[in-house]
Write a protein that holds these residues in place. Structure first.
Motif, PDB file in Angstrom:
ATOM      1  N   GLN A  69       4.128  -3.637  42.536  1.00 32.46           N
ATOM      2  CA  GLN A  69       3.411  -3.076  41.392  1.00 32.46           C
ATOM      3  C   GLN A  69       2.155  -3.873  41.019  1.00 32.46           C
ATOM      4  OE1 GLN A  69       4.109  -0.137  39.640  1.00 32.46           O
ATOM      5  NE2 GLN A  69       5.315   0.145  41.483  1.00 32.46           N
ATOM      6  N   TRP A  70       2.032  -5.101  41.506  1.00 32.60           N
ATOM      7  CA  TRP A  70       0.897  -5.922  41.079  1.00 32.60           C
ATOM      8  C   TRP A  70      -0.452  -5.333  41.477  1.00 32.60           C
ATOM      9  CZ3 TRP A  70      -2.679  -8.022  44.256  1.00 32.60           C
ATOM     10  CH2 TRP A  70      -2.356  -8.213  45.592  1.00 32.60           C
ATOM     11  N   VAL A  73      -1.488  -3.019  38.666  1.00 31.03           N
ATOM     12  CA  VAL A  73      -1.862  -3.723  37.439  1.00 31.03           C
ATOM     13  C   VAL A  73      -3.256  -4.312  37.578  1.00 31.03           C
ATOM     14  CG1 VAL A  73      -1.268  -5.642  35.907  1.00 31.03           C
ATOM     15  CG2 VAL A  73       0.541  -4.195  36.838  1.00 31.03           C
ATOM     16  N   ARG A 106      -0.539  -0.779  32.017  1.00 30.86           N
ATOM     17  CA  ARG A 106       0.028  -0.530  33.356  1.00 30.86           C
ATOM     18  C   ARG A 106       1.247  -1.410  33.601  1.00 30.86           C
ATOM     19  NH1 ARG A 106       2.621   0.464  36.793  1.00 30.86           N
ATOM     20  NH2 ARG A 106       2.194   1.312  38.849  1.00 30.86           N
ATOM     21  N   LEU A 107       1.193  -2.630  33.113  1.00 31.63           N
ATOM     22  CA  LEU A 107       2.325  -3.544  33.250  1.00 31.63           C
ATOM     23  C   LEU A 107       3.556  -3.000  32.514  1.00 31.63           C
ATOM     24  CD1 LEU A 107       3.025  -6.274  34.527  1.00 31.63           C
ATOM     25  CD2 LEU A 107       2.365  -7.352  32.386  1.00 31.63           C
ATOM     26  N   VAL A 110       5.612  -0.550  34.631  1.00 31.36           N
ATOM     27  CA  VAL A 110       6.263  -1.029  35.862  1.00 31.36           C
ATOM     28  C   VAL A 110       7.734  -0.633  35.920  1.00 31.36           C
ATOM     29  CG1 VAL A 110       6.982  -3.103  37.100  1.00 31.36           C
ATOM     30  CG2 VAL A 110       4.613  -2.857  36.371  1.00 31.36           C
TER      31      VAL A 110
END
Length: 118
Positions: A69-70, A73, A106-107, A110
């Protein structure tokens, strides 16, 4: 869909608090902090929905094959930094706030993305 709505809501809330803090620091008092946050939240709903939806769509398209997912982000933060000066006509300080708000939003999404993948 839930993740997008969550990301947009958290981004707007983060941006409103950031602007409230900046205003309080500039004024030297936090007397109108709540007023600033509420005004940004009320008047920011439509721009957040429009601009944030486009940003979320771009992030989704660019990172849909990513296993982590990073990247999403980081890309959300980058898009916020790029969109900021366009929206606020060269105000880089506000662009930084928008980039941070986009990344935090966005974080927050997750866990939704992880649940969808499972």
């Amino acid at each position: 869909m839930r993740g997008y709505v969550l990301a947009l809501a958290v981004s707007l809330t983060t941006l409103a608090v950031e602007i409230g803090v900046v205003d309080a620091l500039q004024q030297g008092t936090a007397d109108d902090f709540v007023d600033v946050v509420v005004v940004v939240m009320v008047f920011g709903v439509v721009p957040t929905a429009v601009i944030g939806s486009v940003g979320a769509f771009v992030v989704h398209l660019a990172t849909r094959k990513a296993t982590s997912q990073w990247p999403a982000v980081v890309l959300a933060a980058a898009l916020g930094l790029v969109a900021g000066p366009i929206i606020w006509w060269g105000e880089f300080e506000v662009a930084v706030l928008l980039g941070v708000a986009a990344a935090v939003g966005r974080l927050a999404a997750v866990p939704c993305a992880r649940n969808r993948a499972a």
